[in-house]
Enzyme design. Structure first.
Site, mmCIF file in Angstrom:
data_model
loop_
_atom_site.group_PDB
_atom_site.id
_atom_site.type_symbol
_atom_site.label_atom_id
_atom_site.label_comp_id
_atom_site.label_asym_id
_atom_site.label_seq_id
_atom_site.Cartn_x
_atom_site.Cartn_y
_atom_site.Cartn_z
ATOM 1 N N ASP A 121 97.586 12.298 20.083
ATOM 2 C CA ASP A 121 96.934 11.143 19.464
ATOM 3 C C ASP A 121 96.408 10.161 20.512
ATOM 4 O O ASP A 121 96.764 10.204 21.680
ATOM 5 C CB ASP A 121 97.909 10.427 18.536
ATOM 6 C CG ASP A 121 99.042 9.743 19.299
ATOM 7 O OD1 ASP A 121 99.416 10.251 20.374
ATOM 8 O OD2 ASP A 121 99.546 8.714 18.829
ATOM 9 N N GLU A 122 95.559 9.276 20.069
ATOM 10 C CA GLU A 122 95.118 8.090 20.806
ATOM 11 C C GLU A 122 94.652 8.397 22.230
ATOM 12 O O GLU A 122 95.031 7.724 23.187
ATOM 13 C CB GLU A 122 96.242 7.047 20.838
ATOM 14 C CG GLU A 122 96.629 6.555 19.462
ATOM 15 C CD GLU A 122 97.773 5.549 19.492
ATOM 16 O OE1 GLU A 122 97.793 4.660 18.633
ATOM 17 O OE2 GLU A 122 98.652 5.658 20.379
ATOM 18 N N VAL A 123 93.828 9.387 22.391
ATOM 19 C CA VAL A 123 93.285 9.695 23.712
ATOM 20 C C VAL A 123 92.286 8.597 24.083
ATOM 21 O O VAL A 123 91.274 8.413 23.411
ATOM 22 C CB VAL A 123 92.605 11.072 23.734
ATOM 23 C CG1 VAL A 123 92.042 11.362 25.115
ATOM 24 C CG2 VAL A 123 93.586 12.152 23.305
#
Length: 579
Positions: A346-348
């Site tokens: 997630d949340e790259v």
């Protein structure tokens, strides 16, 4: 009112109560809503958390004291090592009782004693309880307390017997002297609504000692959570010590002692197995990178401090990344018997890649956006002979986050194997997200995390049910988790519902360390536990508050799990061991 338990002979009408029953003023643990409706509510005479599927008891029946109670493997049954140890553990829980601050006493001079609880397991052929066979093992059980000197617990499996032991223990009122089951007969039948009932901890933002993780699992047992998702590493520290890559923890841990050795992992895994809990490791890729401390060459922006230190990402253009991940993941996964390994994903923070001239030139030469660069990374991870194949050869299943956030990238679930588990956590999870993911990816199963973030004051996002719900007091946020019904979206089909394994309470640790972990987690996580275990028809009411307060006090606080109260009330165990 102070009333003895001996025998409620009374002129009270005897009745069978199903589910949550109003018990009258003789039950301790009263909760008063002093600034709302000025009312005081008692929990039911028999109060269990999570609410069982069927709970029947006779009001004002005979009490049974438990001073000399023995838990016994029923005749003709062969109790395995897990159940045998659990029986000894629960006998100890039943017998411990600090009465220093007790407000209510009763001689119980006429009360009968419950001498024996006989435990019968129908299917004992599954061998040693382990993470693999726990995954599909039934957890159903029946409890019968008929007013005589013996009671019975029947379960299909050892796992069901463990859940039944917890429920049986919660029927006992420990606020009286001697402790007693306040009324009989009692009949309980129970089984979980969802098979996956998880709790995530984060040991990167703040290191948690092994003892804190074990104490967390004590609370999980009380709540009937059965999966501990362990977010071991992140951008802030790297505490996992591996034989092949010692430099990662040597340079990435907060202190020399702030690490988890293979021996520590084995201790945690075995503690969990004995309690019917699965430990699942989570190694976040390509973002939330903690690799830069020991191996900066594989990270795109090793010095980048954005996103609270969690914004660094692996360099997807570096071939060494894929060679390293294959070796790291297989070695790390071998420490955990559970079949699930979580990549999170997630949340790259694609801005990290934009700071790297080599990556920027690489992407430009291929006419690729950074979102396409991320998809390239996942294509390489799932390619034949790659990281996923290596884990599959070990019998592992991949779990991965699906946040549906185009601003921060998204995993391409279509490239993952058929048994992949997607954790749905992003915007509009309940109102649109579940249906959106499962309708597009027919081969994916799902767990739900979005609305159960324990670290957020308002876990809902605009457009979600109850997204406008605000609470003056932080502890009251448990109501958000409790009302987060997974299937509120009427567009979810029955087939899609069948692929929802359950959900997970999320205790991220940006502002939580060992000193505050239990208080931040409990008793609010109990709300998620009941939402995932109990039937959809169990909904929020004033009685829920009274039941939650009783569970917080008589179940958690009494066992040394320092959660705290949800309403004005008195809990004698909250005063123990502080002086």
């Amino acid at each position: 009112a102070v009333v003895g338990l001996a025998h409620y002979k009374s002129s009270l009408i005897l009745s069978w109560i199903v589910g949550c029953a109003y018990a009258g003023p003789h039950i301790p643990g009263q909760v008063c809503h002093s600034w709302s409706d000025h009312s005081c509510i008692d929990p039911p005479t028999i109060s269990v958390w999570p609410q069982p599927k069927t709970l029947k008891f006779q009001e004002a029946g005979e009490a049974l004291t438990v001073e000399t109670l023995k838990l016994i493997c029923g005749e003709g049954n062969k109790c395995d090592d897990v159940l045998t140890k659990a029986m000894a553990r629960y006998e100890e829980i039943i017998r411990m009782n600090d009465t220093t601050y007790a407000k209510k006493t009763s001689s119980n001079s006429q009360a009968k004693q419950l001498m024996f609880l006989y435990i019968y397991v129908q299917d004992s052929s599954g061998g040693k309880l382990n993470a693999t066979n726990m995954r599909n093992m039934k957890e159903d059980y029946n409890i019968s307390v008929n007013g005589t000197d013996s009671a019975t617990l029947h379960a299909t499996t050892t796992l069901g017997a463990l859940r039944g032991l917890e429920t049986f223990t919660q029927t006992i009122d420990f606020s009286v002297i001697p402790a007693a089951i306040p009324t009989t007969p009692i009949e309980i039948y129970d089984e979980p609504r969802f098979a996956w009932r998880g709790l995530r901890i984060d040991t990167s933002r703040h290191y948690l000692p092994v003892s804190a993780i074990l104490k967390t699992m004590d609370g999980m047992v009380a709540a009937k959570f059965n999966v501990l998702m362990w977010h071991i590493i992140d951008g802030n520290s790297f505490p996992l010590k591996l034989d092949s890559f010692p430099e990662l923890a040597d340079k990435g841990s907060y202190c020399n002692q702030c690490v988890y050795t293979p021996s520590d992992v084995a201790t945690i895994v075995e503690y969990a197995r004995q309690r019917g809990i699965r430990i699942q490791p989570e190694f976040d890729i390509p973002g939330h990178s903690g690799w830069q401390y020991g191996m900066p060459d594989i990270v795109a922006c090793p010095e980048w401090e954005q996103f609270r230190g969690g914004g660094r990402a692996l360099d997807p253009t570096n071939e060494n990344v894929y060679t390293f991940l294959k070796k790291f993941m297989t070695e790390a996964a071998s420490l955990f018997p559970d079949p699930v390994v979580n990549f999170c994903g997630d949340e790259v923070q694609i801005a990290c890649w934009d700071t790297n001239n080599k990556i920027r030139a690489w992407a430009k030469s291929r006419n690729m956006t950074y979102l396409q660069v991320e998809q390239y990374f996942w294509k390489r991870i799932t390619e034949p002979g790659g990281v996923v194949d290596a884990l599959k050869s070990m019998g592992k299943t991949i779990a991965i986050a699906e946040g549906s956030s185009t601003e921060q990238g998204s995993t391409n679930l279509t490239s993952f194997p058929e048994d992949t588990i997607a954790e749905i956590w992003g915007r509009l999870t309940l109102s649109q997200g579940i249906h959106s993911v499962l309708s597009k990816c027919k081969h994916i199963r799902a767990i739900i995390g979005g609305p159960y973030y324990l670290d957020q004051q308002t876990p809902y996002q605009v457009g979600e049910p109850n997204s406008t719900s605000q609470h003056y007091m932080w502890m009251d946020t448990w109501q958000n988790f409790y009302t987060a019904e997974p299937f509120v979206d009427t567009n979810i089909t029955d087939e899609e519902k069948s692929r929802v394994l359950g959900g997970m309470a999320e205790q991220w640790s940006e502002q939580v360390d060992a000193s505050s972990l239990q208080n931040r987690m409990w008793p609010r996580a109990l709300a998620t536990a009941e939402r995932l275990w109990s039937q959809q028809s169990v909904v929020l009411s004033n009685m829920t508050v009274a039941r939650l307060q009783r569970a917080s006090c008589q179940v958690l606080e009494r066992r040394g799990i320092r959660g705290g109260p949800v309403e004005p009330s008195f809990c004698p165990w909250s005063l123990s061991n502080w002086e």
